[in-house]
Write an enzyme that holds these catalytic residues in place. Sequence first.
Site, PDB file in Angstrom:
ATOM      1  N   TYR A 234       0.828  -1.201   0.000  1.00 29.16           N
ATOM      2  CA  TYR A 234       0.000   0.000   0.000  1.00 29.16           C
ATOM      3  C   TYR A 234       0.870   1.261   0.000  1.00 29.16           C
ATOM      4  O   TYR A 234       1.143   1.811  -1.056  1.00 29.16           O
ATOM      5  CB  TYR A 234      -0.986   0.000   1.187  1.00 29.16           C
ATOM      6  CG  TYR A 234      -2.075   1.028   0.981  1.00 29.16           C
ATOM      7  CD1 TYR A 234      -3.283   0.689   0.390  1.00 29.16           C
ATOM      8  CD2 TYR A 234      -1.876   2.364   1.315  1.00 29.16           C
ATOM      9  CE1 TYR A 234      -4.259   1.642   0.138  1.00 29.16           C
ATOM     10  CE2 TYR A 234      -2.840   3.327   1.066  1.00 29.16           C
ATOM     11  CZ  TYR A 234      -4.022   2.961   0.486  1.00 29.16           C
ATOM     12  OH  TYR A 234      -4.980   3.917   0.233  1.00 29.16           O
ATOM     13  N   THR A 274     -14.840  -0.771   2.377  1.00 31.05           N
ATOM     14  CA  THR A 274     -15.475  -0.094   1.252  1.00 31.05           C
ATOM     15  C   THR A 274     -15.261  -0.949   0.006  1.00 31.05           C
ATOM     16  O   THR A 274     -14.446  -1.879   0.010  1.00 31.05           O
ATOM     17  CB  THR A 274     -14.880   1.305   0.998  1.00 31.05           C
ATOM     18  OG1 THR A 274     -13.505   1.166   0.600  1.00 31.05           O
ATOM     19  CG2 THR A 274     -14.959   2.179   2.245  1.00 31.05           C
TER      20      THR A 274
END
Length: 395
Positions: A234, A274
């Site tokens: 990430y 999400t």
Amino acid sequence: MIITPKFRGFICTTSHPVGCEYNVRQQVEYVKKQKKINGAKKVLVIGASTGYGLSSRIAAAFGCGAATIGLFFEKPASGNRTASAGWYNSAAFEKIAKEEGIYAKSINGDAFSNEIKQQTIELIKKDLGKVDLVIYSLASPRRTHPDTGEIFNSVIKPIGPAYTSKTVNFHTGKVENITIESANEDEIRQTVAVMGGEDWDMWMDALKKADVLAENAITLAYSYVGPEMTHAVYREGTIGRAKDDLEATAYKITDKLKDIGGKAYVSINKAVVTQASAAIPVISLYVSILFKIMKSKNTHEGCIEQMYRMLEDRVYSGDMKLDSKGRICMDDWEMAKDVQAEVAKVWDKANDDNINDISDVEGYRTEFFKLFGFGFDAVEYSEDVDIEVMVESIK
């Protein structure tokens, strides 16, 4: 039509209109129970239909009493295919806003395009005059450059050596080892073009040139840092490179807005479930462990709690509590030393046999399906429902 969840990997291919409306109403009710925010009154949300963008719109409308224009790229129902969850969310938001007497209009289309930018500017001029808050919350895997026509596709890959770690398949509860090959230079370039700051900058240029930004207008974009264990894929990977660009863009935009007293900020938000985060390998295991620990400490937040706190306690509090890089840090509770120490301890132990005991993988799975309107006890899923739901302001 009776709708059941059908999924393919991290994508649910059906969504439930009643469940999506229930989800939106729950978020609205949460905000209405909190104290009012003396903040924005005319708000543009770019990427307004799901996740943090939707919750930002809800917090602004029902916390600040703001008129909102929301942009998104969603699909209405067609034949026997349900609409996308974001479409149903937006229809519900407008419906509830109308019930409460709050202005809300939406535009459906490619927010990266010049045409949608111009359409948005015309609507602001016609209905609001100027906006005092612009929230940029796009989470698209693909972008067509509006000037050159080049199509960019983002990738989730490490930069440097290949990355090997473990993740959890939240559908099966199986802990799996994964290896992700490293990105090449063009993949890095394309990911930055999709997820970096160029489009945010183009939006703010267009809005300023059209004179639809109020004095002292604020614009916010969202990012994530996360723990050391996810950095390789990430923060130090292709997405991280794009987020570095996004954060650098905040300074550039602030400089361009100084004549009207405007400011641009990046908010570093907490890890939540999400549609965008579900696509990132490793994150499902980390979030499942994090949820259990933060719930036990009573510090867990979903999107709506986070976005309300951001507006009330940071953006309009008189003290944004910025970090050394000028960022709003809404991940403060997630990144607390005691929380991260416990996550790291549990991470090393995670396997198929203990995953349900040491993590909240079931909670992760539940939150994933709620994104699409499924899994709410108050919704009767055996009932026939009309999938043809319209967003009132979109004809």
